[in-house]
Design a protein around this motif. Sequence first.
Motif, mmCIF file in Angstrom:
data_model
loop_
_atom_site.group_PDB
_atom_site.id
_atom_site.type_symbol
_atom_site.label_atom_id
_atom_site.label_comp_id
_atom_site.label_asym_id
_atom_site.label_seq_id
_atom_site.Cartn_x
_atom_site.Cartn_y
_atom_site.Cartn_z
ATOM 1 N N THR A 238 50.930 23.573 -23.592
ATOM 2 C CA THR A 238 49.473 23.970 -23.512
ATOM 3 C C THR A 238 49.524 23.434 -24.677
ATOM 4 O O THR A 238 49.814 22.925 -25.011
ATOM 5 C CB THR A 238 48.955 25.089 -23.310
ATOM 6 O OG1 THR A 238 49.108 25.846 -25.070
ATOM 7 C CG2 THR A 238 49.134 26.200 -22.743
ATOM 8 N N SER A 239 48.153 22.261 -25.049
ATOM 9 C CA SER A 239 47.612 21.513 -24.935
ATOM 10 C C SER A 239 46.858 22.087 -26.961
ATOM 11 O O SER A 239 47.443 21.356 -28.143
ATOM 12 C CB SER A 239 45.885 21.087 -25.115
ATOM 13 O OG SER A 239 44.976 21.912 -24.015
ATOM 14 N N LYS B 28 45.171 25.476 -17.105
ATOM 15 C CA LYS B 28 44.961 23.845 -16.919
ATOM 16 C C LYS B 28 46.448 23.675 -17.240
ATOM 17 O O LYS B 28 46.761 21.981 -16.170
ATOM 18 C CB LYS B 28 43.902 23.334 -18.353
ATOM 19 C CG LYS B 28 44.551 21.804 -17.481
ATOM 20 C CD LYS B 28 43.464 21.203 -19.543
ATOM 21 C CE LYS B 28 42.804 19.630 -18.825
ATOM 22 N NZ LYS B 28 44.205 18.938 -18.135
ATOM 23 N N ALA B 29 47.076 23.440 -18.241
ATOM 24 C CA ALA B 29 48.375 22.842 -18.696
ATOM 25 C C ALA B 29 49.531 23.448 -17.097
ATOM 26 O O ALA B 29 50.765 23.121 -16.817
ATOM 27 C CB ALA B 29 49.291 24.044 -19.643
ATOM 28 N N ILE C 271 48.912 24.063 -14.528
ATOM 29 C CA ILE C 271 48.199 23.048 -12.800
ATOM 30 C C ILE C 271 48.922 21.525 -12.859
ATOM 31 O O ILE C 271 49.170 20.978 -11.973
ATOM 32 C CB ILE C 271 46.786 23.316 -12.333
ATOM 33 C CG1 ILE C 271 46.189 24.826 -12.336
ATOM 34 C CG2 ILE C 271 45.862 22.848 -11.146
ATOM 35 C CD1 ILE C 271 45.067 25.329 -11.807
ATOM 36 N N ASP C 272 47.982 21.487 -14.005
ATOM 37 C CA ASP C 272 48.885 19.760 -14.203
ATOM 38 C C ASP C 272 50.576 20.187 -13.725
ATOM 39 O O ASP C 272 51.324 19.098 -13.510
ATOM 40 C CB ASP C 272 48.414 19.505 -16.014
ATOM 41 C CG ASP C 272 47.125 19.612 -15.989
ATOM 42 O OD1 ASP C 272 46.371 19.149 -15.288
ATOM 43 O OD2 ASP C 272 46.731 19.063 -16.856
ATOM 44 N N PHE C 273 51.062 20.557 -14.400
ATOM 45 C CA PHE C 273 52.472 20.804 -14.911
ATOM 46 C C PHE C 273 53.129 20.936 -13.039
ATOM 47 O O PHE C 273 54.242 20.120 -12.626
ATOM 48 C CB PHE C 273 52.733 21.869 -15.638
ATOM 49 C CG PHE C 273 54.712 21.834 -15.141
ATOM 50 C CD1 PHE C 273 55.392 21.535 -16.560
ATOM 51 C CD2 PHE C 273 55.353 22.620 -14.423
ATOM 52 C CE1 PHE C 273 56.871 21.169 -16.415
ATOM 53 C CE2 PHE C 273 57.244 22.640 -14.329
ATOM 54 C CZ PHE C 273 57.869 22.132 -15.646
ATOM 55 N N GLN D 60 51.671 19.867 -10.566
ATOM 56 C CA GLN D 60 50.987 18.540 -9.619
ATOM 57 C C GLN D 60 51.996 17.355 -10.442
ATOM 58 O O GLN D 60 52.332 17.221 -9.496
ATOM 59 C CB GLN D 60 48.607 18.464 -10.296
ATOM 60 C CG GLN D 60 48.558 19.140 -9.879
ATOM 61 C CD GLN D 60 46.756 19.298 -9.602
ATOM 62 O OE1 GLN D 60 46.614 17.656 -11.430
ATOM 63 N NE2 GLN D 60 46.215 18.696 -8.799
ATOM 64 N N LYS D 61 52.070 17.767 -11.766
ATOM 65 C CA LYS D 61 53.621 16.437 -11.913
ATOM 66 C C LYS D 61 54.492 17.091 -11.287
ATOM 67 O O LYS D 61 55.656 15.437 -10.448
ATOM 68 C CB LYS D 61 53.988 16.688 -13.687
ATOM 69 C CG LYS D 61 54.817 15.230 -13.858
ATOM 70 C CD LYS D 61 54.259 15.626 -15.944
ATOM 71 C CE LYS D 61 55.910 14.833 -16.204
ATOM 72 N NZ LYS D 61 55.650 14.996 -17.484
ATOM 73 N N SER E 57 47.954 14.310 -7.637
ATOM 74 C CA SER E 57 47.323 14.604 -9.396
ATOM 75 C C SER E 57 46.099 15.065 -7.970
ATOM 76 O O SER E 57 45.793 14.919 -6.666
ATOM 77 C CB SER E 57 46.519 13.382 -9.443
ATOM 78 O OG SER E 57 46.787 11.966 -8.579
#
Length: 172
Positions: free
Chosen positions: A48-49, A159-160, A162-164, A166-167, A172
């Motif tokens: 995560t960020s 968020k992390a 879902i972003d992963f 999608q990547k 996106s």
Amino acid sequence: MNFFIFFVVSAQAFFNKIESFKNENLTMNCMEMVIYHGYPIMQYKVTTSDGYILSVYRIPGKKNETVVNAMKSAKAKKSILLDHGLFMNAQSWIVGGPGDANGKGKAIAYQLADTGNYDVWMINHRGTGPSREHTWLSPNTDEDYWSFSFVEFGDYDLKACIDFIQKEHNTS
């Protein structure tokens, strides 16, 4: 990409399913249990960020399908992220097992995978046994590690993840 998230708000379903495992090894972790039930599985570490390292599991295919074959078709499927409830982890989605010969009682993660339409992902939020890692804090010695609430589950963990996903699907 169509994206779904399921939330569990009660541990009741998890505890109801334990009854069906009287003769199976309840000491298995999620990876071991999915393999034991004959499904392909992969594990990822998602950071995560704010530095928490999450363990995320993926069931890309149907029962008795190899990981290699399942991964070949995974990108064409819809991703679905199963999000566990309070005091639980990703294992709550597979603890029901593969069900009986007719599929009765089959765990939701297996039901979704067996349709052939879904690439099933299961998150373990920060602080759960499988996700007790951080880039600079130790859960055993740094009390700041535990300075989070449900807000961070959504703002950072989901968020992390879902972003992963999608990547991984190049969308996106």
